[in-house]
Design an enzyme around this catalytic site. Structure first.
Site, PDB file in Angstrom:
ATOM      1  CE  LYS A   5      -3.870  -1.916   1.641  1.00  0.00           C
ATOM      2  NZ  LYS A   5      -4.983  -2.171   3.180  1.00  0.00           N
ATOM      3  CD  GLU A  65       0.362  -3.892  20.969  1.00  0.00           C
ATOM      4  OE1 GLU A  65      -0.624  -5.078  21.665  1.00  0.00           O
ATOM      5  OE2 GLU A  65       1.602  -3.392  21.074  1.00  0.00           O
ATOM      6  CB  CYS A 122     -12.788  -3.872   9.347  1.00  0.00           C
ATOM      7  SG  CYS A 122     -12.336  -2.164  10.491  1.00  0.00           S
TER       8      CYS A 122
END
Ligand SMILES: [Zn+2]
Length: 327
Positions: free
Chosen positions: A73, A120, A174
């Site tokens: 990405k 985290e 999600c």
């Protein structure tokens, strides 16, 4: 420049400002797009993942060709963003942010934007930001709901003030309930509006948590109080920043586990030759190598990280990694 909130001075300041986005999923991609088009002078995008067809419903920087090539990405985002605005500096970094590399990857920026999918990493960002006095913006979304809050160390409360006392985070992921493209783009828009205020020097900052649900139509803006015993901004205990990187991380949105291997560099071409002796379907591009060992699919990055799809069990992932990549 015509907008009085920014003006010519503010636009000039945007051009000399530097922002780093951690995570280039839906919120990160939308935020990067807006920052680059607004003329923020230097934008770094850090992401550990690669583009898949299931991302395209909400991750507005990417297209089918990126998914076919399995581009990281950060690489796909850098390409697209450079084609949108060639007058600024855009840099994609393929990496998993952890306590070891955070000081190096985040230093030298005026603002850090949250595009991550896990707490985290957010607590690591909060520790880094408060310890170094860097502003950062928290942003998260799941299903039709999302929230954002700007943290100015020394001025506003921090993420730990908000989340380490009462659980106001998103418990669902999600992975289990999905996420609408409209909420992630809305949250990214709110995040970037605050970013432009800060970077153009026009901030009259509020310490408010903004939350919205695009399905129910419920919008809220709540003042957040500083926790007088906050671990981070009061006691200055930076346990996430000082901690060891987690050996395994389960990814959001897929049945997958990520494996970290001491940041060792891998020779992907040599590994491909080796694996091709026993595995029929080994694919490689400049950034990663992918092969199928049913029911799993493993993707290995040049920095030694791997993502194993088809399991949520860290022990299975570690064993497959040891067998095919090496212990
Ligand atoms: Zn705090």
């Amino acid at each position: 420049m015509l907008f009085s909130g920014i003006g010519e001075d503010g636009q000039a300041r945007l051009l000399t400002s530097r922002a780093v986005i951690v995570g280039c999923g839906a919120i990160g991609a939308a935020a990067a797009n807006l920052l680059v088009r607004a003329g923020v002078g230097r934008v770094r995008i850090i992401d550990r993942d690669f583009v898949e067809p299931s991302n395209l419903q909400r991750q507005t920087l990417f297209d089918e060709a990126d998914a076919r090539e399995a581009l990281p990405k950060a690489v796909a985002a850098e390409r697209k963003l450079r084609s949108i605005n060639s007058a600024i500096a855009v840099e994609g970094v393929v990496a998993d942010l952890n306590p070891r590399n955070a000081p190096e990857l985040l230093a030298g920026f005026d603002l850090i934007l949250d595009g991550t999918d896990n707490f985290e990493t957010r607590f690591l960002l909060n520790d880094f930001a408060v310890s170094s006095g860097s502003p950062w913006i928290y942003a998260a979304a799941v299903a039709s709901y999302g929230l954002t809050m700007t943290v100015l160390p020394g001025v506003t409360p921090c993420l730990a003030c908000l989340l380490e006392t009462q659980r106001q985070g998103l418990e669902e992921t999600c992975d289990t309930v999905g996420v609408l493209g409209s909420i992630v783009n809305l949250i990214a828009s709110l995040e970037v509006a605050d970013a432009l205020k800060l970077l153009s020097g026009r901030a009259g900052q509020h310490s408010r948590l903004i939350s919205c649900d695009v399905w129910s139509g419920r919008f809220q803006s709540v003042r957040v109080a500083r926790n007088p015993d906050c671990r981070v901004c009061v006691r200055r205990e930076f346990s996430y920043l000082e901690g060891q990187a987690q050996p395994h991380v389960t990814m959001c949105g897929r049945d997958s586990v990520q494996i970290h291997e001491r940041g060792r560099a891998l020779d992907l071409a040599a590994l491909r030759t080796h694996l091709a002796r026993t595995i029929a379907d080994v694919r490689q591009n400049d950034f990663l190598l992918r092969f199928r060992i049913p029911p799993y699919e493993m993707t290995v990055f040049a920095d030694g990280r791997a993502i194993l799809k088809g399991t949520k069990d860290p022990a299975v992932a570690r064993s497959v990694y040891a067998r095919y990549i090496g212990a």
